[in-house]
Design a protein around this motif. Sequence first.
Motif, mmCIF file in Angstrom:
data_model
loop_
_atom_site.group_PDB
_atom_site.id
_atom_site.type_symbol
_atom_site.label_atom_id
_atom_site.label_comp_id
_atom_site.label_asym_id
_atom_site.label_seq_id
_atom_site.Cartn_x
_atom_site.Cartn_y
_atom_site.Cartn_z
ATOM 1 N N TYR A 177 7.406 4.992 6.751
ATOM 2 C CA TYR A 177 7.424 4.493 5.368
ATOM 3 C C TYR A 177 6.015 4.266 4.830
ATOM 4 O O TYR A 177 5.693 4.678 3.706
ATOM 5 C CB TYR A 177 8.232 3.197 5.304
ATOM 6 C CG TYR A 177 8.248 2.561 3.937
ATOM 7 C CD1 TYR A 177 8.992 3.120 2.902
ATOM 8 C CD2 TYR A 177 7.527 1.398 3.677
ATOM 9 C CE1 TYR A 177 9.015 2.543 1.638
ATOM 10 C CE2 TYR A 177 7.542 0.810 2.423
ATOM 11 C CZ TYR A 177 8.283 1.386 1.408
ATOM 12 O OH TYR A 177 8.302 0.816 0.157
ATOM 13 N N SER A 192 14.056 2.666 -1.838
ATOM 14 C CA SER A 192 13.567 2.866 -0.473
ATOM 15 C C SER A 192 13.020 1.565 0.108
ATOM 16 O O SER A 192 13.155 1.309 1.308
ATOM 17 C CB SER A 192 12.489 3.955 -0.453
ATOM 18 O OG SER A 192 11.310 3.526 -1.124
ATOM 19 N N ILE A 230 14.166 -0.264 3.495
ATOM 20 C CA ILE A 230 13.204 -0.637 4.545
ATOM 21 C C ILE A 230 13.378 -2.100 4.946
ATOM 22 O O ILE A 230 13.379 -2.440 6.141
ATOM 23 C CB ILE A 230 11.758 -0.365 4.080
ATOM 24 C CG1 ILE A 230 11.455 1.136 4.158
ATOM 25 C CG2 ILE A 230 10.757 -1.134 4.927
ATOM 26 C CD1 ILE A 230 11.440 1.707 5.570
ATOM 27 N N PHE A 246 15.953 4.734 6.258
ATOM 28 C CA PHE A 246 14.995 5.230 5.266
ATOM 29 C C PHE A 246 15.074 6.745 5.131
ATOM 30 O O PHE A 246 15.147 7.281 4.016
ATOM 31 C CB PHE A 246 13.578 4.808 5.655
ATOM 32 C CG PHE A 246 12.498 5.420 4.811
ATOM 33 C CD1 PHE A 246 12.444 5.191 3.452
ATOM 34 C CD2 PHE A 246 11.536 6.257 5.380
ATOM 35 C CE1 PHE A 246 11.447 5.763 2.652
ATOM 36 C CE2 PHE A 246 10.545 6.830 4.606
ATOM 37 C CZ PHE A 246 10.499 6.586 3.240
#
Length: 349
Positions: A52, A78, A82, A214
Motif C-alpha cells: 500500500y 483503499s 487497509i 487491498f
Amino acid sequence: MVYVTLFLCFIASVLITPLVKKLAIAIGATDKPNARKVHQKIMPRLGGLAIYISFIIGFLILRPTDDSISAVPIIIGSFIIIITGVLDDRFELSAKVKLIGQLLAAGVVVLGGIQLEFINMPFGGELQFGIFSIPLTILWIVGITNAINLIDGLDGLAAGVSSIALITISGMAILMGDMFVMSVGLILLGSTLGFLVYNFHPAKIFMGDTGALFLGFMISVLALLGFKNITIFSLIVPIIILGVPISDTFFAIIRRFVNKQPLSAPDKSHLHHCLLRLGYSHRQTVLIIYGIAAMFGLAAVIFSQATLWGALLVMGVLLIAIEVFVEKIGLIGKDYKPLLKFLSQRKFG
C-alpha cells in the motif's frame, strides 16, 4: 514515465517490506500455525502495508487522471480497506466486522460515481441496471475482495495471482487506450512484485488480510473501470481474468452449502490444498496455480479480440477444462456423494 514509476514502486516495496516486517513483530501482528494452515512457525503478517505505501508513493509521483473518473473515492476506499486489514492482522476481527469495512469501502467507490450502470447487448440495445446498479457494483467489489483473500493460503500465491491479473488488466487497458487503468494497474503491479521478493516460498513475511483485501479491492475496481458499460460478452472478460480466485470461491461456497456450514467457515479443500494432497510440493503448487492464472489471462485477451462465435468457443473450452480439472483434483471435496444427493433432491425448472 509510467514504466519508470513501476520500477520505483518495485524498489520502494523491496526497501519498505523489511521495515514492515519489524513493525509486524513489534506490535504482535503475527500468524500462528494451526491445523488449517500450511506454515509451521510463527510468521509476521501485515506485509500488505508495504504494498500500500509503495502504491501511494507511485500514485503521488504519477498522479494518474481521467476526465470521467475521480481517483479520490478509490484512494479513500483503499484506505478504509487497509485500516480493516491492519486491525484484522493485529486483533483478528470477526467476519462481520471485516464485511462492514469492505461494504464501507465499496460504498465510497459507488458514491464516487463508479458503478456498473448498463451493458450493450450483442444484437443491439442496452440492458439498464437502474436501481440494481449499486448493489451489483458493491457485490462485485466485495466478492472479488474476498476471493483474493481466500486464495491467500500459500507463500506467494495471492501476490503472484494478483500480479498476473494486474498484467492482464493493464495490458488490455493499453489495447483500449485507457491510460488511467493502465497507470494505476502498473504502479500496483510494481508494488506487489517488490513484496513478492520476500513473500515467495520460503516466505519471510505474509501479506495478511492487509494485503489480500487491498489487492482484491483494487483489482475489483480496476476491472470494473476497464470493462464497465460495454457488451455483455466483454463483461465476462474480468471474470475470466480472475478465473482462479472466482472459481475457487465458487466451489468453496458449494462445499459449505452442501455441508451446511457457514460461508465464513474455513476448510482445507481449496485449490492449493487439493494440489498439496496430490503430492505436489509447496513451490510446485504455487507455480501450477500461476500457470492456471496465466492461462485464464491469455484466454481473456483472446476472448476480448474474438468474434461472437469465437468468444463462445473460448467460453466452451474454458468451462470443459474447469470441469475436468475440478473432477481430477476433487475441488468440491473428497466425496462427491453428498453433492450428488443434494442436487438429486432439488427440482429445477
